[in-house]
Write a protein that holds these residues in place. Structure first.
Motif, PDB file in Angstrom:
ATOM      1  N   ALA A 172       0.871  -1.286  -0.035  1.00 47.28           N
ATOM      2  CA  ALA A 172      -0.179  -0.010   0.088  1.00 47.28           C
ATOM      3  C   ALA A 172       0.833   1.283  -0.155  1.00 47.28           C
ATOM      4  CB  ALA A 172      -1.005  -0.011   1.221  1.00 47.28           C
ATOM      5  N   ASN A 173       1.929   1.238  -0.968  1.00 47.95           N
ATOM      6  CA  ASN A 173       2.497   2.585  -0.984  1.00 47.95           C
ATOM      7  C   ASN A 173       2.744   2.788  -2.405  1.00 47.95           C
ATOM      8  OD1 ASN A 173       4.255   3.120   1.768  1.00 47.95           O
ATOM      9  ND2 ASN A 173       4.582   1.132   1.402  1.00 47.95           N
ATOM     10  N   GLN A 174       3.622   3.574  -2.926  1.00 48.15           N
ATOM     11  CA  GLN A 174       3.732   4.336  -4.206  1.00 48.15           C
ATOM     12  C   GLN A 174       4.910   3.898  -5.070  1.00 48.15           C
ATOM     13  OE1 GLN A 174       2.509   8.275  -4.144  1.00 48.15           O
ATOM     14  NE2 GLN A 174       1.114   8.197  -2.578  1.00 48.15           N
ATOM     15  N   LEU A 175       5.582   2.485  -4.689  1.00 49.15           N
ATOM     16  CA  LEU A 175       6.722   2.501  -5.555  1.00 49.15           C
ATOM     17  C   LEU A 175       6.592   2.001  -6.800  1.00 49.15           C
ATOM     18  CD1 LEU A 175       8.052   0.059  -2.636  1.00 49.15           C
ATOM     19  CD2 LEU A 175       9.005   2.249  -3.277  1.00 49.15           C
ATOM     20  N   GLU A 176       7.315   2.814  -7.770  1.00 50.42           N
ATOM     21  CA  GLU A 176       7.226   2.304  -9.169  1.00 50.42           C
ATOM     22  C   GLU A 176       8.612   1.406  -9.572  1.00 50.42           C
ATOM     23  OE1 GLU A 176       6.872   5.965 -11.247  1.00 50.42           O
ATOM     24  OE2 GLU A 176       4.649   6.521 -10.227  1.00 50.42           O
ATOM     25  N   ALA A 177       9.516   1.564  -8.891  1.00 55.99           N
ATOM     26  CA  ALA A 177      10.846   0.586  -9.295  1.00 55.99           C
ATOM     27  C   ALA A 177      11.726   0.452  -8.204  1.00 55.99           C
ATOM     28  CB  ALA A 177      11.501   1.271 -10.400  1.00 55.99           C
ATOM     29  N   LEU A 178      12.290  -0.701  -8.346  1.00 54.79           N
ATOM     30  CA  LEU A 178      13.238  -0.873  -6.862  1.00 54.79           C
ATOM     31  C   LEU A 178      14.973  -1.134  -7.629  1.00 54.79           C
ATOM     32  CD1 LEU A 178      11.123  -3.417  -5.082  1.00 54.79           C
ATOM     33  CD2 LEU A 178      11.972  -1.252  -4.397  1.00 54.79           C
ATOM     34  N   LEU A 179      15.602  -0.516  -6.847  1.00 54.31           N
ATOM     35  CA  LEU A 179      16.881  -0.485  -7.413  1.00 54.31           C
ATOM     36  C   LEU A 179      17.569  -1.928  -7.245  1.00 54.31           C
ATOM     37  CD1 LEU A 179      18.276   3.025  -6.042  1.00 54.31           C
ATOM     38  CD2 LEU A 179      17.676   2.446  -8.216  1.00 54.31           C
ATOM     39  N   PRO A 180      18.620  -2.309  -8.108  1.00 54.22           N
ATOM     40  CA  PRO A 180      19.397  -3.314  -7.821  1.00 54.22           C
ATOM     41  C   PRO A 180      19.960  -3.570  -6.542  1.00 54.22           C
ATOM     42  CG  PRO A 180      19.924  -2.610  -9.949  1.00 54.22           C
ATOM     43  CD  PRO A 180      18.864  -1.638  -9.188  1.00 54.22           C
ATOM     44  N   GLY A 181      19.726  -4.574  -5.894  1.00 55.04           N
ATOM     45  CA  GLY A 181      20.651  -4.971  -4.544  1.00 55.04           C
ATOM     46  C   GLY A 181      19.827  -4.396  -3.423  1.00 55.04           C
ATOM     47  N   THR A 182      18.528  -3.870  -3.523  1.00 57.25           N
ATOM     48  CA  THR A 182      17.668  -3.473  -2.384  1.00 57.25           C
ATOM     49  C   THR A 182      17.594  -4.436  -1.440  1.00 57.25           C
ATOM     50  OG1 THR A 182      16.526  -1.883  -3.929  1.00 57.25           O
ATOM     51  CG2 THR A 182      15.469  -2.238  -1.884  1.00 57.25           C
ATOM     52  N   PHE A 183      17.065  -5.662  -1.594  1.00 60.36           N
ATOM     53  CA  PHE A 183      17.025  -6.642  -0.563  1.00 60.36           C
ATOM     54  C   PHE A 183      17.983  -7.723  -0.453  1.00 60.36           C
ATOM     55  CE2 PHE A 183      12.760  -5.747  -2.749  1.00 60.36           C
ATOM     56  CZ  PHE A 183      12.019  -4.932  -1.528  1.00 60.36           C
ATOM     57  N   ALA A 184      19.172  -7.357  -1.132  1.00 59.55           N
ATOM     58  CA  ALA A 184      20.267  -8.297  -1.032  1.00 59.55           C
ATOM     59  C   ALA A 184      20.635  -8.565   0.403  1.00 59.55           C
ATOM     60  CB  ALA A 184      21.359  -7.946  -2.029  1.00 59.55           C
ATOM     61  N   PRO A 185      20.735  -7.730   1.534  1.00 61.41           N
ATOM     62  CA  PRO A 185      21.095  -7.987   2.654  1.00 61.41           C
ATOM     63  C   PRO A 185      20.421  -8.676   3.640  1.00 61.41           C
ATOM     64  CG  PRO A 185      21.287  -5.468   2.343  1.00 61.41           C
ATOM     65  CD  PRO A 185      20.482  -6.238   1.239  1.00 61.41           C
ATOM     66  N   LEU A 186      19.166  -8.955   3.133  1.00 62.95           N
ATOM     67  CA  LEU A 186      17.904  -9.756   4.077  1.00 62.95           C
ATOM     68  C   LEU A 186      18.182 -11.058   3.563  1.00 62.95           C
ATOM     69  CD1 LEU A 186      15.243  -7.153   3.183  1.00 62.95           C
ATOM     70  CD2 LEU A 186      16.970  -6.977   4.986  1.00 62.95           C
ATOM     71  N   ARG A 187      19.253 -11.657   3.943  1.00 66.16           N
ATOM     72  CA  ARG A 187      19.405 -13.094   3.753  1.00 66.16           C
ATOM     73  C   ARG A 187      18.385 -14.147   4.596  1.00 66.16           C
ATOM     74  NH1 ARG A 187      21.877 -14.336  -0.758  1.00 66.16           N
ATOM     75  NH2 ARG A 187      22.776 -16.113   0.323  1.00 66.16           N
ATOM     76  N   ALA A 188      17.862 -13.456   5.777  1.00 60.90           N
ATOM     77  CA  ALA A 188      17.060 -14.280   6.595  1.00 60.90           C
ATOM     78  C   ALA A 188      15.517 -13.959   6.434  1.00 60.90           C
ATOM     79  CB  ALA A 188      17.597 -14.084   7.996  1.00 60.90           C
ATOM     80  N   LEU A 189      15.337 -13.268   5.359  1.00 63.26           N
ATOM     81  CA  LEU A 189      13.952 -12.959   5.019  1.00 63.26           C
ATOM     82  C   LEU A 189      13.050 -14.236   4.561  1.00 63.26           C
ATOM     83  CD1 LEU A 189      12.221 -10.109   4.957  1.00 63.26           C
ATOM     84  CD2 LEU A 189      12.688  -9.978   2.621  1.00 63.26           C
TER      85      LEU A 189
END
Length: 354
Positions: A130-147
């Motif tokens: 429920a936000n207004q994200l149109e794009a995500l940069l490369p590596g945005t979720f890379a640190p979240l290895r336990a997600l």
């Protein structure tokens, strides 16, 4: 006349009074610590939040324009939903390295830096819906290895690159419903080996070769795409007529996912496309083939350059040789011509001179 006296229970003996006073510092320590954690603005509690024992910091609905200060290792659950956090800068949660759950729903979030989630190696649940994200940069979720659970529902994503998610080996649930996705990029699901719940409703899926990876995943997970419970919000599903059927609860979400053919209004379920339906599509190159292409590309370029230089040098040498031969032939021809002698005067001219 009776003299005034104390009540029947009498004054407390000195020993009893001492026993009542001795535990006073002991039993007041725990409430004092709990009060310091639960009070807004306390030393151990983030600013403008209400904290509870166990590490939950509730900052919901406080019109916060940014991530509050005062985050620390004691925060395990951070509720930031229903605020005004429109952007996440680098290292926005760097001081909360023990965070397990982060809720950022309904913030009007438009921009997330590629290093916004650095330091959250223990995070297991992230809600960006429920936000207004149109794009995500490369590596945005890379640190979240336990997600383990990620929600990007009800945003404006028209494309989701595999580099944005990266490799999330423990991710089991991914919510992408109510976005603007016509297809999923090739390789996006390949980096999610444990994914078994994928919510896709409310997207304008387009029938074509780009749906090949998604259809293959759905065929391989026929029982792990549950529908939303009854009464759940449908979001923007009504924006696309070909997704109207997805507004009804269904035991298997995959059975209600429809795509529309370009230029026509033909609706087709995604699960109805076998692998043979994509036989006319070009297969993506494997890693070995890509390595061969990348290796042969520079070699072929250098080889063609060497050939061009060799041919140019040969043509130049041939031209110079031809010009030398032409000059030599011209000189020989000049030497072969007879040398004309002195001219003799005519009798008329001799007579006139006399």
């Amino acid at each position: 006349m009776r003299s005034p006296s104390f009540p029947s229970w009498g004054p407390p003996p000195p020993l009893q009074l001492l026993l009542l006073l001795l535990p006073w510092p002991v039993w007041t320590q725990v409430p004092a610590a709990a009060a310091s954690w639960g009070t807004p603005g306390a030393v151990d509690c983030p600013e403008a939040c209400v904290c509870a024992p166990g590490g939950q910091a509730n900052c919901s609905g406080r019109a916060l324009p940014a991530v509050p200060g005062g985050l620390n290792w004691r925060v395990r659950v951070l509720l930031l939903n229903h605020n005004r956090v429109h952007a996440l800068p680098p290292g926005a949660f760097a001081d909360a390295g023990a965070l397990l759950r982060l809720d950022l729903r309904e913030n009007g979030l438009r921009w997330v830096h590629a290093r916004a989630f650095w330091g959250l190696g223990a995070l297991e649940q992230l809600d960006l819906s429920a936000n207004q994200l149109e794009a995500l940069l490369p590596g945005t979720f890379a640190p979240l290895r336990a997600l383990r659970a990620l929600s990007l529902a009800e945003n404006r994503l028209a494309r989701l690159e595999p580099a944005a998610l990266g490799a999330l080996p423990l991710l089991r649930a991914l919510s992408l419903q109510d976005n603007d996705l016509p297809a999923l990029a090739s390789g996006l699901l390949a980096g999610l080996p444990n994914l078994n719940t994928l919510r896709l409703r409310g997207n304008p899926w387009t029938c074509g070769c780009a749906l090949r990876p998604l259809c293959a995943w759905l065929r391989g997970h026929p029982r792990h795409a549950p529908g939303e419970p009854s009464g759940a919000r449908t979001g923007r599903a009504g924006r696309y007529p070909h997704n109207r059927l997805t507004q009804r609860p269904c035991p298997a979400e995959a059975e209600t996912l429809l795509c529309v053919s370009p230029g026509r209004l033909t609706l087709s379920p995604l699960t109805a496309f076998p692998e043979a339906a994509f036989s006319h599509c070009a297969r993506p190159l494997a890693a070995r083939d890509l390595a061969v292409v990348y290796a042969l590309g520079p070699v072929s370029f250098l080889a063609s350059l060497a050939v061009c230089l060799a041919l140019g040098s040969a043509f130049t040498a041939c031209g110079a040789r031809h010009r030398r031969r032409h000059r030599a032939a011209a000189r020989r021809q000049q030497r072969r011509q007879p040398d004309p002698g002195p001219r003799t005067a005519s009798p008329a001219a001799t007579a006139s001179q006399a």
